[in-house]
Scaffold this motif. Structure first.
Motif, PDB file in Angstrom:
ATOM      1  N   THR A  11      73.189  51.503   5.754  1.00  0.00           N
ATOM      2  CA  THR A  11      73.200  50.129   5.248  1.00  0.00           C
ATOM      3  C   THR A  11      74.393  49.342   5.774  1.00  0.00           C
ATOM      4  O   THR A  11      74.385  48.105   5.742  1.00  0.00           O
ATOM      5  N   SER A  56      62.884  48.932   5.155  1.00  0.00           N
ATOM      6  CA  SER A  56      63.300  47.548   4.952  1.00  0.00           C
ATOM      7  C   SER A  56      64.038  47.363   3.625  1.00  0.00           C
ATOM      8  O   SER A  56      63.532  47.739   2.566  1.00  0.00           O
ATOM      9  N   SER A 108      69.157  47.288  -2.074  1.00  0.00           N
ATOM     10  CA  SER A 108      69.311  45.855  -1.807  1.00  0.00           C
ATOM     11  C   SER A 108      69.982  45.158  -2.984  1.00  0.00           C
ATOM     12  O   SER A 108      70.759  44.214  -2.805  1.00  0.00           O
ATOM     13  N   TRP A 111      70.935  44.501   7.946  1.00  0.00           N
ATOM     14  CA  TRP A 111      70.932  43.341   7.052  1.00  0.00           C
ATOM     15  C   TRP A 111      70.111  43.630   5.815  1.00  0.00           C
ATOM     16  O   TRP A 111      69.241  44.502   5.814  1.00  0.00           O
ATOM     17  N   SER A 112      70.396  42.880   4.754  1.00  0.00           N
ATOM     18  CA  SER A 112      69.699  43.089   3.487  1.00  0.00           C
ATOM     19  C   SER A 112      69.637  41.775   2.724  1.00  0.00           C
ATOM     20  O   SER A 112      70.613  41.026   2.677  1.00  0.00           O
ATOM     21  N   THR A 113      68.481  41.502   2.134  1.00  0.00           N
ATOM     22  CA  THR A 113      68.307  40.334   1.278  1.00  0.00           C
ATOM     23  C   THR A 113      67.598  40.774   0.003  1.00  0.00           C
ATOM     24  O   THR A 113      66.533  41.376   0.073  1.00  0.00           O
ATOM     25  N   ASP A 114      68.210  40.498  -1.128  1.00  0.00           N
ATOM     26  CA  ASP A 114      67.621  40.869  -2.407  1.00  0.00           C
ATOM     27  C   ASP A 114      66.547  39.847  -2.782  1.00  0.00           C
ATOM     28  O   ASP A 114      66.859  38.705  -3.117  1.00  0.00           O
ATOM     29  N   ARG A 115      65.292  40.255  -2.720  1.00  0.00           N
ATOM     30  CA  ARG A 115      64.172  39.360  -3.016  1.00  0.00           C
ATOM     31  C   ARG A 115      63.386  39.813  -4.244  1.00  0.00           C
ATOM     32  O   ARG A 115      62.236  39.430  -4.430  1.00  0.00           O
ATOM     33  N   PRO A 173      63.169  42.449  10.473  1.00  0.00           N
ATOM     34  CA  PRO A 173      64.043  41.271  10.497  1.00  0.00           C
ATOM     35  C   PRO A 173      63.566  40.274  11.542  1.00  0.00           C
ATOM     36  O   PRO A 173      62.919  40.652  12.520  1.00  0.00           O
ATOM     37  N   GLN A 186      57.600  40.613   6.799  1.00  0.00           N
ATOM     38  CA  GLN A 186      57.965  41.168   5.490  1.00  0.00           C
ATOM     39  C   GLN A 186      58.712  42.486   5.638  1.00  0.00           C
ATOM     40  O   GLN A 186      59.470  42.876   4.759  1.00  0.00           O
ATOM     41  N   SER A 242      64.815  44.353   2.658  1.00  0.00           N
ATOM     42  CA  SER A 242      64.507  42.975   2.277  1.00  0.00           C
ATOM     43  C   SER A 242      63.051  42.808   1.849  1.00  0.00           C
ATOM     44  O   SER A 242      62.596  41.696   1.613  1.00  0.00           O
ATOM     45  N   ASN A 243      62.338  43.912   1.771  1.00  0.00           N
ATOM     46  CA  ASN A 243      60.948  43.896   1.327  1.00  0.00           C
ATOM     47  C   ASN A 243      60.894  44.373  -0.120  1.00  0.00           C
ATOM     48  O   ASN A 243      61.084  45.559  -0.389  1.00  0.00           O
TER      49      ASN A 243
END
Length: 382
Positions: free
Chosen positions: A349, A219, A233, A353-357, A39, A36, A221-222
């Motif tokens: 940034t 993070s 993100s 890496w980045s993921t919008d969750r 990466p 979480q 992506s968390n």
């Protein structure tokens, strides 16, 4: 000097590890690389020269190996997140309370070399911060808001006697701990467990009660991490930052680099032994304005945050650090200016890496009844 850093490949711990390595210390990093937070793939943020123990903080065998001859231990390992803690109760109590207990158990058996234990805890333990009543200047503490409070009085915290809106003021370390969410309780337990065992077995303990820490390596992506990382993100995904309530709730933000300096000072200064010390900036910043600052510095001024008027159960309205004790005992004062720190964060940034969750997180909160649509209009008499 031999130093053990639990969570030493994490956001804060990795910077602490780098600083001790730069001082010529023999550094061991213990981390479980929780997906979480980290990466996927090979372990990241392990500073060159550090000894890596790839293990969970609840693994007593790994802890025994890592802490056996440590002279300094910096306990950073923790499950972080207020909202998620309310429905992952066992996980948060297990990682934060039992993980700390596992470390302390080792220290009762192998403490001969230990000079100091430094814990990173959290301002969430306060709950709502300290407030002042405008009519007479009286300082007041209030419980964490409920849906009933919002329906009656709106977003802001009001005096239960006069009904006037209270003004947030810096919160000192001797303020009662009113935080009632699971994360807040576990951070409180960490402090109490550590001081209890440190006193009984005669090793010094310092607890640094951190306010809202931001900076590179947090993070992106968390969706349960720091609010600035969540905003970033969203912006990186070309989406609006999502702001709860009306955006006028406030927090105290502190750069990770200032936190690392505070850790070093806590290790060096004997005046801090046995103390809880706030580490923040002492500056009140409104969450909605923070989202706008990030958008402006990223060159997308036209992107306005989405003000949702949603209330996350357990969220506080205001809390700001009184850092006079840190100044007095540690000689600490924050050095990183707000826009300087945000600029560094934005530049970082470009290399990660980045993921919008956020949508997933909001779905989980709604599923558990923790996200409530409240326009916070006060009731009117008939």
């Amino acid at each position: 000097m031999k130093v053990l850093i639990t969570g030493g490949a994490g956001f804060i711990g990795s910077f602490v590890a780098e600083r001790f390595l730069a001082e010529g210390c023999d550094v061991t990093v213990l981390d479980n690389f929780d997906e979480q937070v980290h990466p996927p793939g090979e372990p990241t943020n392990v500073p060159p020269g550090a000894h890596l123990v790839y293990a969970d903080v609840r693994d007593e065998r790994a802890l025994r190996y890592s802490a056996l001859d440590a002279e300094l231990i910096i306990h950073c390992a923790s499950a972080v997140g207020v909202a998620q803690s309310l429905y992952r109760i066992h996980h948060y109590v297990d990682v934060n309370a039992r993980g700390t207990a596992a470390l302390l158990q080792i220290l009762t058996q192998h403490k001969h070399s230990l000079r100091k234990l430094v814990l990173l805890t959290s301002m969430v333990a306060y709950g709502e911060g300290l407030y002042q009543r405008p009519s007479d200047g009286k300082l007041m503490r209030v419980p964490v808001r409920t849906e009933k409070d919002l329906k009656k009085s709106g977003w802001e915290v009001v005096c239960p006697v006069t009904g006037e809106a209270l003004v947030p003021t810096p919160t000192p370390e001797d303020a009662a701990l009113h935080g009632a969410n699971i994360y807040a309780l576990t951070k409180r337990y960490q402090e109490e467990l550590a001081f209890s065992i440190g006193n009984l077995f005669d090793f010094p303990v310092v607890c640094l009660r951190l306010f809202n820490v931001y900076g590179p390596r947090q993070s992106l992506s968390n969706p349960y991490t720091g609010v600035l990382a969540i905003f970033l993100s969203r912006l990186l995904a070309h989406r609006k930052p999502v702001v709860y309530e009306d955006g006028k709730q406030s927090r105290d933000f502190i750069s990770v680099h200032d936190v690392v300096r505070a850790v070093i000072l806590a290790c060096e200064q004997t005046a801090a032994d046995g103390e809880v010390i706030n580490i923040g900036s002492g500056i009140q910043r409104y969450v909605g304005s923070c989202a706008r600052d990030l958008a402006r510095l990223m060159g997308v001024d036209q992107v306005e945050p989405e003000i949702t008027h949603l209330f996350r159960k357990g969220d506080i309205r205001h809390c700001i650090a009184d850092i006079s004790k840190a100044r007095r005992l540690l000689g600490f004062a924050p050095r990183i200016a707000w826009e300087e720190g945000l600029g560094e964060l934005i530049e970082w940034t470009r290399t990660t890496w980045s993921t919008d969750r956020l949508d997933t997180a909001q779905g989980e909160l709604s599923q558990h009844g923790l996200l409530v649509d409240r326009r916070a209009r006060p009731e009117t008499g008939s």
